[in-house]
Design a protein around this motif. Structure first.
Motif, PDB file in Angstrom:
ATOM      1  N   THR A  79      38.246  46.223  28.334  1.00 29.21           N
ATOM      2  CA  THR A  79      39.328  45.490  28.995  1.00 29.21           C
ATOM      3  C   THR A  79      40.295  46.396  29.741  1.00 29.21           C
ATOM      4  OG1 THR A  79      40.698  45.553  26.994  1.00 29.21           O
ATOM      5  CG2 THR A  79      39.222  43.658  27.267  1.00 29.21           C
ATOM      6  N   HIS A  80      40.310  47.712  29.413  1.00 30.04           N
ATOM      7  CA  HIS A  80      41.229  48.648  30.050  1.00 30.04           C
ATOM      8  C   HIS A  80      40.535  50.003  30.223  1.00 30.04           C
ATOM      9  CE1 HIS A  80      43.946  45.641  28.361  1.00 30.04           C
ATOM     10  NE2 HIS A  80      44.904  46.099  29.143  1.00 30.04           N
TER      11      HIS A  80
ATOM     12  N   SER B 157      40.223  43.415  35.490  1.00 28.91           N
ATOM     13  CA  SER B 157      40.063  41.966  35.670  1.00 28.91           C
ATOM     14  C   SER B 157      38.590  41.572  35.603  1.00 28.91           C
ATOM     15  CB  SER B 157      40.680  41.519  37.001  1.00 28.91           C
ATOM     16  OG  SER B 157      40.089  42.206  38.098  1.00 28.91           O
ATOM     17  N   ARG B 158      37.703  42.451  36.099  1.00 28.92           N
ATOM     18  CA  ARG B 158      36.267  42.192  35.991  1.00 28.92           C
ATOM     19  C   ARG B 158      35.481  43.455  36.333  1.00 28.92           C
ATOM     20  NH1 ARG B 158      33.595  40.994  40.990  1.00 28.92           N
ATOM     21  NH2 ARG B 158      35.066  40.892  42.747  1.00 28.92           N
ATOM     22  N   TRP B 159      34.234  43.496  35.845  1.00 32.72           N
ATOM     23  CA  TRP B 159      33.298  44.567  36.159  1.00 32.72           C
ATOM     24  C   TRP B 159      32.215  44.034  37.096  1.00 32.72           C
ATOM     25  CZ3 TRP B 159      33.951  49.573  34.629  1.00 32.72           C
ATOM     26  CH2 TRP B 159      34.822  49.815  33.564  1.00 32.72           C
TER      27      TRP B 159
ATOM     28  N   ARG C 276      43.963  45.275  37.729  1.00 31.72           N
ATOM     29  CA  ARG C 276      45.125  44.416  37.985  1.00 31.72           C
ATOM     30  C   ARG C 276      46.269  45.206  38.623  1.00 31.72           C
ATOM     31  NH1 ARG C 276      43.974  39.701  35.457  1.00 31.72           N
ATOM     32  NH2 ARG C 276      42.567  39.770  33.651  1.00 31.72           N
TER      33      ARG C 276
ATOM     34  N   ARG D 231      46.619  52.728  27.444  1.00 34.07           N
ATOM     35  CA  ARG D 231      46.093  51.352  27.508  1.00 34.07           C
ATOM     36  C   ARG D 231      46.910  50.402  26.647  1.00 34.07           C
ATOM     37  NH1 ARG D 231      41.751  54.790  27.077  1.00 34.07           N
ATOM     38  NH2 ARG D 231      41.475  54.342  24.856  1.00 34.07           N
TER      39      ARG D 231
ATOM     40  N   GLN E 165      32.379  52.604  23.672  1.00 35.57           N
ATOM     41  CA  GLN E 165      31.889  51.285  23.262  1.00 35.57           C
ATOM     42  C   GLN E 165      30.582  51.385  22.493  1.00 35.57           C
ATOM     43  OE1 GLN E 165      35.107  49.577  24.157  1.00 35.57           O
ATOM     44  NE2 GLN E 165      33.418  48.289  23.501  1.00 35.57           N
TER      45      GLN E 165
ATOM     46  N   GLN F 295      31.116  44.877  29.276  1.00 36.58           N
ATOM     47  CA  GLN F 295      31.756  43.557  29.223  1.00 36.58           C
ATOM     48  C   GLN F 295      32.813  43.484  28.121  1.00 36.58           C
ATOM     49  OE1 GLN F 295      28.817  40.575  28.427  1.00 36.58           O
ATOM     50  NE2 GLN F 295      28.311  41.321  26.385  1.00 36.58           N
TER      51      GLN F 295
ATOM     52  N   ALA G  38      44.382  47.760  33.173  1.00 33.22           N
ATOM     53  CA  ALA G  38      43.773  46.465  32.837  1.00 33.22           C
ATOM     54  C   ALA G  38      42.682  46.107  33.843  1.00 33.22           C
ATOM     55  CB  ALA G  38      44.832  45.365  32.804  1.00 33.22           C
TER      56      ALA G  38
END
Length: 221
Positions: free
Chosen positions: A147-148, A161-163, A11, A153, A31, A144, A159
Motif C-alpha cells: 500500500t506504500h 493508489s494502484r499498481w 497519491r 510510510r 512481502q 497487490q 501511498a
C-alpha cells in the motif's frame, strides 16, 4: 521470466534519502518474507537482526564474477519538486502513566525517548516506474498487498493508489539501468555516480554492500 514494466501510481509522492533508494526487489522481498514467515517470525527476524540475503524472489538473477543481484532497474520518475517536511516525535507521558502503575522520571532530552524534530525529503511525483525480469503472476500477487513505498510510510507518505504491470520489450532496461558493482559497470559501459551501496535485499545488510555505480534518474512514462 519475462521483461516487465512495473508502475506504482502514487497519491502524493514518496519519502526517501535518495532518488534511487526505493528498490523494487526490496519491496517484493519484504512481502515475500512476510508471506513465508508470518508476521510474528518476520518481526522477530527484523528486530533481532536475523537478516540474510533474500535469494528466492520470482525475479531473474544477474550472475557476475561469483556474485549476483536481481535483474531490476532503479526507480524512474518525473520529479515535480523535492520538498523538505518536518515530523515531530514526542513521547506521550500521560498515556504511558495509564498503563504503568509506578513509573520513574522519563528522560525526553536524550536516549530512546528523546523528543525530536526530524527533517524528511519528499519527492513529489504521481508515479514511479521500474523494469523487472521476473514472473509476472507471482510479482502481481505480492505487490497487490503493498500500500506504500519509500520511507516514513507510517506517516502516510508513499501511498500507492494502484499498481500496473505490463510486458516490456527491452531486457537491457532490467539489467543495465540499475545500481551495479563498478567492475560490471566498466565492462558494460555504464556511467553514473560511484559510491558504496547494497546490490540486493536486504539493503541494510553490510555483506550486501559493494562499491557501485548508480545510473541517473530519467523521466520514463
Amino acid at each position: 521470466m519475462k521483461a516487465l514494466k512495473i508502475t506504482a501510481f502514487l497519491r502524493c509522492g514518496f519519502s526517501a534519502s535518495f532518488d534511487w533508494s526505493v528498490s523494487i526487489d526490496s519491496v517484493i522481498a519484504y512481502q515475500s518474507q512476510l508471506e513465508k514467515l508470518g508476521w510474528e517470525r518476520f518481526t522477530e527476524h527484523q528486530s533481532t537482526g536475523q537478516l540474510k540475503p533474500v535469494d528466492d524472489l520470482p525475479i531473474a538473477k544477474e550472475e557476475f564474477n561469483g556474485d549476483w543481484w536481481y535483474q531490476v532497474s532503479r526507480p524512474f520518475f518525473d520529479c515535480k519538486m523535492i520538498h523538505t517536511q518536518h515530523l515531530h516525535r514526542r513521547f506521550n507521558i500521560q498515556e504511558s502513566e495509564q498503563h504503568v502503575n509506578k513509573i520513574g522520571k522519563i528522560e525526553t532530552t536524550k536516549g530512546a525517548y528523546k523528543n525530536a524534530r526530524l527533517a524528511i525529503q519528499l519527492f513529489v511525483t504521481d508515479r514511479v516506474v521500474w523494469y523487472v525480469n521476473g514472473d509476472k503472476d507471482r510479482i502481481k500477487h505480492l505487490l497487490q498487498m503493498v500500500t506504500h513505498i519509500g520511507g516514513k510510510r507510517g506517516s502516510g507518505h508513499g501511498a500507492v493508489s494502484r499498481w500496473e504491470i505490463e510486458d516490456h520489450d527491452n531486457l537491457e532496461d532490467c539489467r543495465f539501468r540499475r545500481i551495479v558493482p563498478t567492475e560490471f559497470a566498466q565492462q558494460h559501459s555504464i556511467d553514473g555516480l560511484t559510491l558504496e551501496w547494497a546490490i540486493r535485499p536486504p539493503y541494510t545488510l553490510q555483506e550486501n554492500k559493494r562499491l557501485c555505480v548508480v545510473v541517473e534518474n530519467e523521466v520514463r512514462t
